[in-house]
Write a protein that holds these residues in place. Structure first.
Motif, PDB file in Angstrom:
ATOM      1  N   ARG A 194      -8.855   0.241   0.008  1.00 27.71           N
ATOM      2  CA  ARG A 194      -7.886   0.050  -1.072  1.00 27.71           C
ATOM      3  C   ARG A 194      -8.579  -0.226  -2.405  1.00 27.71           C
ATOM      4  O   ARG A 194      -8.124   0.223  -3.468  1.00 27.71           O
ATOM      5  CB  ARG A 194      -6.948  -1.117  -0.714  1.00 27.71           C
ATOM      6  N   TRP A 217       1.393   9.653  -7.901  1.00 29.36           N
ATOM      7  CA  TRP A 217       1.790   8.424  -7.215  1.00 29.36           C
ATOM      8  C   TRP A 217       0.610   7.891  -6.420  1.00 29.36           C
ATOM      9  O   TRP A 217      -0.347   8.599  -6.145  1.00 29.36           O
ATOM     10  CB  TRP A 217       2.997   8.624  -6.294  1.00 29.36           C
ATOM     11  N   CYS A 218       0.672   6.625  -6.105  1.00 33.38           N
ATOM     12  CA  CYS A 218      -0.369   5.978  -5.314  1.00 33.38           C
ATOM     13  C   CYS A 218       0.289   5.084  -4.274  1.00 33.38           C
ATOM     14  O   CYS A 218       0.932   4.085  -4.616  1.00 33.38           O
ATOM     15  CB  CYS A 218      -1.303   5.154  -6.208  1.00 33.38           C
ATOM     16  N   LYS A 219       0.171   5.485  -3.015  1.00 34.81           N
ATOM     17  CA  LYS A 219       0.697   4.717  -1.898  1.00 34.81           C
ATOM     18  C   LYS A 219      -0.429   4.572  -0.890  1.00 34.81           C
ATOM     19  O   LYS A 219      -0.582   5.414   0.000  1.00 34.81           O
ATOM     20  CB  LYS A 219       1.908   5.410  -1.268  1.00 34.81           C
ATOM     21  N   PRO A 220      -1.271   3.545  -1.070  1.00 29.10           N
ATOM     22  CA  PRO A 220      -2.444   3.397  -0.204  1.00 29.10           C
ATOM     23  C   PRO A 220      -2.088   3.586   1.264  1.00 29.10           C
ATOM     24  O   PRO A 220      -1.047   3.080   1.710  1.00 29.10           O
ATOM     25  CB  PRO A 220      -2.898   1.968  -0.495  1.00 29.10           C
ATOM     26  N   LEU A 279      -3.685   8.670  -2.590  1.00 30.49           N
ATOM     27  CA  LEU A 279      -3.510   8.810  -4.033  1.00 30.49           C
ATOM     28  C   LEU A 279      -3.218  10.274  -4.313  1.00 30.49           C
ATOM     29  O   LEU A 279      -3.970  11.155  -3.884  1.00 30.49           O
ATOM     30  CB  LEU A 279      -4.779   8.375  -4.766  1.00 30.49           C
ATOM     31  N   ASP A 303      -7.869   1.554  -6.072  1.00 33.02           N
ATOM     32  CA  ASP A 303      -7.519   0.746  -7.249  1.00 33.02           C
ATOM     33  C   ASP A 303      -8.509   0.987  -8.377  1.00 33.02           C
ATOM     34  O   ASP A 303      -8.122   1.110  -9.551  1.00 33.02           O
ATOM     35  CB  ASP A 303      -7.501  -0.742  -6.886  1.00 33.02           C
TER      36      ASP A 303
END
Length: 248
Positions: free
Chosen positions: A29, A51-54, A57, A33
């Motif tokens: 993560r 969008w970024c939804k670990p 990315l 970030d």
């Protein structure tokens, strides 16, 4: 979509292309970030974050093409390489980011890792002892104090896109942060020494060429075993082992 293209994949992370979207999958993560933060701060074109939804990315594809790849011919003109040099200079002149990057590693720790890696390369018969010893001597010039700059940290030519001799975007910012500016310049020209003058013309300031050469040796020595263990071939023509041989 007609297909999913695997751009790069190994044990640490993978990048897929689906149409005009790049999907980066990374279990770390902190790396995701760092990448999003760096792109928001960098004063150069970067991909749009969709969008970024670990651990994923999503980034919009960039126009244009890369300048080439290590081990292959350059597809860029001298003007394109100079434009890249100018973009790198804008990055290096920008306000410092909060994070320490891959190009900003502690000199003592880097020296210790390099010495250990050289011993393993020789002991395991990966590379000849004289090749390792010569490049270890060349690498010494990079192990010196440096003024922090905003660095990309992994500025391979495959990470820089151009169109009509203009930089349209730079990708893969997970290693970005404060670091040694010459690390970026050396990484960008690794295996393409013939374009160093073009890059420096765009960069617009004198640099210590001995340090650039040192970073070529240092980076190559440190990564040869990792590449082999992750499905890449550092012995391919024009790649890392050839870079090391060019210093002999």
């Amino acid at each position: 979509m007609d297909e999913v293209e695997v751009v790069v994949a190994h044990a640490e992370r993978a990048t897929l292309r689906v149409g005009d979207v790049f999907l980066k999958v990374d279990a770390d993560r902190a790396r995701l970030d760092a990448e999003v933060e760096a792109m928001s701060l960098a004063p150069v074109p970067t991909p749009e974050v969709l969008w970024c939804k670990p651990p994923v990315l999503a980034l919009a594809a960039l126009p244009g093409t890369t300048l080439g790849r290590l081990g292959g011919p350059s597809t860029g003109s001298p003007a394109a390489w100079a434009a890249a040099g100018a973009a790198i200079r804008r990055l290096h002149d920008a306000p410092l980011p909060p994070r320490l990057g891959q190009a900003g590693r502690d000199i003592a720790a880097l020296t210790a890792e390099l010495d250990e890696e050289c011993e393993v390369l020789v002991a395991n018969g990966v590379l000849p002892a004289d090749l390792v010893a010569r490049n270890r001597r060349v690498a010494e010039a990079a192990l010196r104090p440096w003024t922090p700059a905003f660095t990309h940290g992994d500025l391979q030519i495959a990470h820089v896109f151009v169109d009509d001799d203009e930089v349209t975007g730079i990708i893969d910012w997970s290693e970005a942060g404060r670091g040694d500016a010459l690390h970026d310049l050396a990484t960008f020209t690794l295996g393409h020494e013939e374009h160093l003058d073009d890059v420096l013309a765009g960069y617009g300031t004198d640099v210590d060429l001995d340090v650039i050469h040192a970073w070529w040796s240092l980076r190559s020595l440190l990564i040869v075993r990792w590449l082999g263990e992750h499905g890449f071939d550092p012995f391919a023509p024009g790649c890392e082992v050839d870079v090391l041989r060019s210093r002999m």
